[in-house]
Design a protein around this motif. Structure first.
Motif, PDB file in Angstrom:
ATOM      1  N   ARG A  33     -54.332 -37.658 -32.537  1.00 51.39           N
ATOM      2  CA  ARG A  33     -56.088 -38.184 -32.302  1.00 51.39           C
ATOM      3  C   ARG A  33     -56.230 -38.794 -31.026  1.00 51.39           C
ATOM      4  N   HIS A  53     -59.526 -43.316 -27.186  1.00 41.47           N
ATOM      5  CA  HIS A  53     -61.422 -43.872 -27.063  1.00 41.47           C
ATOM      6  C   HIS A  53     -61.006 -44.819 -26.456  1.00 41.47           C
ATOM      7  N   VAL A  55     -58.252 -33.199 -34.760  1.00 41.21           N
ATOM      8  CA  VAL A  55     -60.607 -33.233 -34.056  1.00 41.21           C
ATOM      9  C   VAL A  55     -61.392 -33.588 -35.763  1.00 41.21           C
ATOM     10  N   SER A  56     -61.484 -34.731 -35.792  1.00 43.56           N
ATOM     11  CA  SER A  56     -62.427 -35.463 -36.757  1.00 43.56           C
ATOM     12  C   SER A  56     -61.559 -35.019 -37.977  1.00 43.56           C
ATOM     13  N   ASP A  57     -60.316 -35.668 -37.932  1.00 46.71           N
ATOM     14  CA  ASP A  57     -59.589 -35.586 -39.328  1.00 46.71           C
ATOM     15  C   ASP A  57     -59.274 -34.354 -39.633  1.00 46.71           C
ATOM     16  N   GLN A  58     -59.229 -33.202 -39.026  1.00 45.89           N
ATOM     17  CA  GLN A  58     -59.529 -31.649 -39.214  1.00 45.89           C
ATOM     18  C   GLN A  58     -57.964 -31.248 -37.858  1.00 45.89           C
ATOM     19  N   TYR A  91     -57.222 -29.197 -34.985  1.00 47.68           N
ATOM     20  CA  TYR A  91     -58.258 -28.329 -33.912  1.00 47.68           C
ATOM     21  C   TYR A  91     -57.942 -26.662 -34.449  1.00 47.68           C
ATOM     22  N   ALA A 116     -60.108 -26.435 -36.839  1.00 47.88           N
ATOM     23  CA  ALA A 116     -61.748 -26.565 -36.865  1.00 47.88           C
ATOM     24  C   ALA A 116     -62.434 -25.196 -36.126  1.00 47.88           C
ATOM     25  N   HIS A 132     -63.268 -35.860 -30.206  1.00 44.96           N
ATOM     26  CA  HIS A 132     -63.634 -36.367 -31.596  1.00 44.96           C
ATOM     27  C   HIS A 132     -64.472 -35.850 -32.138  1.00 44.96           C
ATOM     28  N   SER A 133     -65.555 -34.415 -32.070  1.00 47.55           N
ATOM     29  CA  SER A 133     -65.954 -33.884 -32.796  1.00 47.55           C
ATOM     30  C   SER A 133     -66.013 -32.296 -32.958  1.00 47.55           C
ATOM     31  N   VAL A 134     -66.714 -32.174 -34.095  1.00 51.16           N
ATOM     32  CA  VAL A 134     -66.449 -30.246 -33.801  1.00 51.16           C
ATOM     33  C   VAL A 134     -67.106 -29.560 -32.788  1.00 51.16           C
TER      34      VAL A 134
END
Length: 472
Positions: free
Chosen positions: A345, A348, A394-397, A399, A402, A430-432
């Motif tokens: 994950r 941050h 990435v965003s709970d997917q 990588y 995604a 943290h974003s697709v």
């Protein structure tokens, strides 16, 4: 790094230029007929130009081809002709600009004869080395075939013939149908055992060098071919598709032959031969010098980590390397010890586990310096795609799910820095959208690699890429 015909030819070319220049300069220095003070910078430059003309003529004559090294007589004639061209250029320029007293034509002729003798002697050595490489199969390319079809059988038969057996070897065959066939039907094809289903190829290549992957399917199976290509996109090898001989006789931009069979190149191995050698030298030179220079910084940082929080100063965690092979990456520990964190994950900016010393080390990128050890171990490069943890999210997917082309990143060793890192991909992903941008940048780097590109990335990393508001 593997031996290739191209690498061998370029090494011969480089040695020719060095030998020719060295002999001419040494001869002119030892020749007493040269007036004192004759060896000025312009005169030396003229002799170097002589060597460049010689090598250029050799290239134009197609001399640097592996098959030429077998005939010393033909090579001697080429060497004499190309040295004569260099001699003519130098004599002409000196006559034109009135500098013949520095390099008398008689002396120049003697020097060129000496260079010819030395180069011919070198060709004896080159010929012996070439025969040894062929005899020991050092230049043979290992092939993996996907699909146990008649096309695959023909390729195997061709590679076993005297004409091609020193150039190609089929080491394994993979086919998904192996799960559905009876045992007696799936044992082998033309004497080569079917190793397993295609998914097993991913594990196979992690510990075995593979040069070519052939998708042995007919052109009519377009959907299956592109489906296989997507599954094989992480492999650092040439991926080719056989063409029908005498049916599609086109001059394709990425066409070629494998064991006498025409093929279309679908994906090219990013680094091989000369490029692989340059990358290898770059990695070891930069890592060795860099580790010596940063050793005091690492020592102080490790002491600060130990004084602030309990636990090891050095942090180790699994990462995916070349061909998706896992390895343990080295970093300075910047957070409190958390055995449950697998890194999938990411981290941050406000992560409470980051220590005060760790925050400084992360902002200045000092925590990345122990990766120089990974470079010396052959697991990473100084410049390359970012080393990611297995099953990165990435965003709970995942990588890899995604971003469709994510797997292509593993066709090259991961790097401490890279084109993506100096173009805004530091910090968390943290974003697709950001993940997709990172893959695009890494793919651009893989497809456009050059030594100059690496030097540019390293320079920008040192000047502006090690610190910034996006680094945490």
């Amino acid at each position: 790094m593997r031996w290739t015909f191209g690498l061998f030819n370029r090494l011969v070319l480089l040695s020719d230029m060095v030998v020719c220049a060295a002999v001419l300069l040494l001869a002119s220095h030892l020749d007493r007929s040269v007036p004192p003070g004759g060896q000025t910078a312009p005169e030396i430059a003229l002799l170097l130009l002589d060597s460049i003309v010689f090598v250029s003529c050799m290239i134009f004559a197609g001399a640097y081809r592996f098959e030429n090294y077998r005939s010393l007589l033909n090579e001697s004639a080429r060497l004499a002709f190309c040295l004569a061209a260099g001699f003519a250029v130098v004599v002409g320029l000196e006559a034109l600009f009135g500098g013949s007293e520095a390099h008398p034509p008689e002396a120049l002729a003697t020097w060129h004869v000496a260079a010819w003798v030395v180069l011919c002697t070198g060709r004896l050595v080159v010929g012996r080395v070439a025969r040894h490489l062929m005899r020991t199969n050092r230049l043979r390319r290992d092939i993996v075939i996907v699909g146990s079809t008649e096309i695959a059988a023909q390729i195997i038969r061709n590679t076993l013939t005297p004409e091609w057996r020193h150039y190609y070897r089929v080491v394994a065959v993979f086919d998904d149908r192996v799960k559905r066939l009876h045992k007696e039907q799936r044992d082998e094809i033309e004497g080569i055992g079917i190793t397993g289903a295609i998914d097993a190829l991913h594990g196979y290549i992690q510990d075995r060098p593979v040069d070519i992957v052939i998708i042995a399917l007919p052109w009519e199976a377009t959907e299956r071919i592109f489906g296989l290509l997507e599954r094989l996109q992480m492999i650092a090898a040439d991926i080719v598709l056989p063409l029908k001989p005498n049916v599609l006789n086109l001059r394709l931009p990425h066409g070629g032959h494998v064991a006498g069979i025409p093929v279309l190149e679908l994906m090219r191995e990013p680094l091989k031969g000369t490029k692989a050698l340059l990358k290898l030298v770059e990695d070891y030179a930069v890592a060795a010098v860099g580790l010596v220079l940063v050793a005091p910084i690492l020592t102080v940082a490790a002491l600060a980590i130990k004084l602030e929080t309990p636990g090891p100063a050095l942090f180790r965690q699994p990462r995916l390397g070349l061909n998706n092979k896992p390895f343990m990456i080295y970093k300075l520990r910047t957070m409190t010890v958390d055995p449950s964190d697998d890194g999938s994950r990411g981290t941050h900016r406000e992560d409470p586990r980051i220590t005060r010393v760790g925050a400084f080390l992360r902002r200045t990128s000092i925590d990345e310096l122990p990766q120089l050890i990974n470079v010396l171990r052959g697991e990473m490069s100084v410049v390359g795609p970012r080393a990611h943890v297995p099953k990165m999210l990435v965003s709970d997917q995942l990588y890899a799910e995604a971003v469709r082309r994510y797997a292509t990143r593993s066709r090259l060793k991961p790097g401490i820095t890279g084109w993506a890192q100096i173009n805004g991909m530091r910090g968390g992903i943290h974003s697709v959208e950001k993940a997709r941008r990172g893959v695009e940048l890494d793919t651009y780097y893989i497809e456009n690699w050059s030594l100059w590109f690496d030097l540019k990335i390293m320079a920008r990393t040192l000047l502006v890429g090690m610190v910034g508001r996006d680094i945490f």
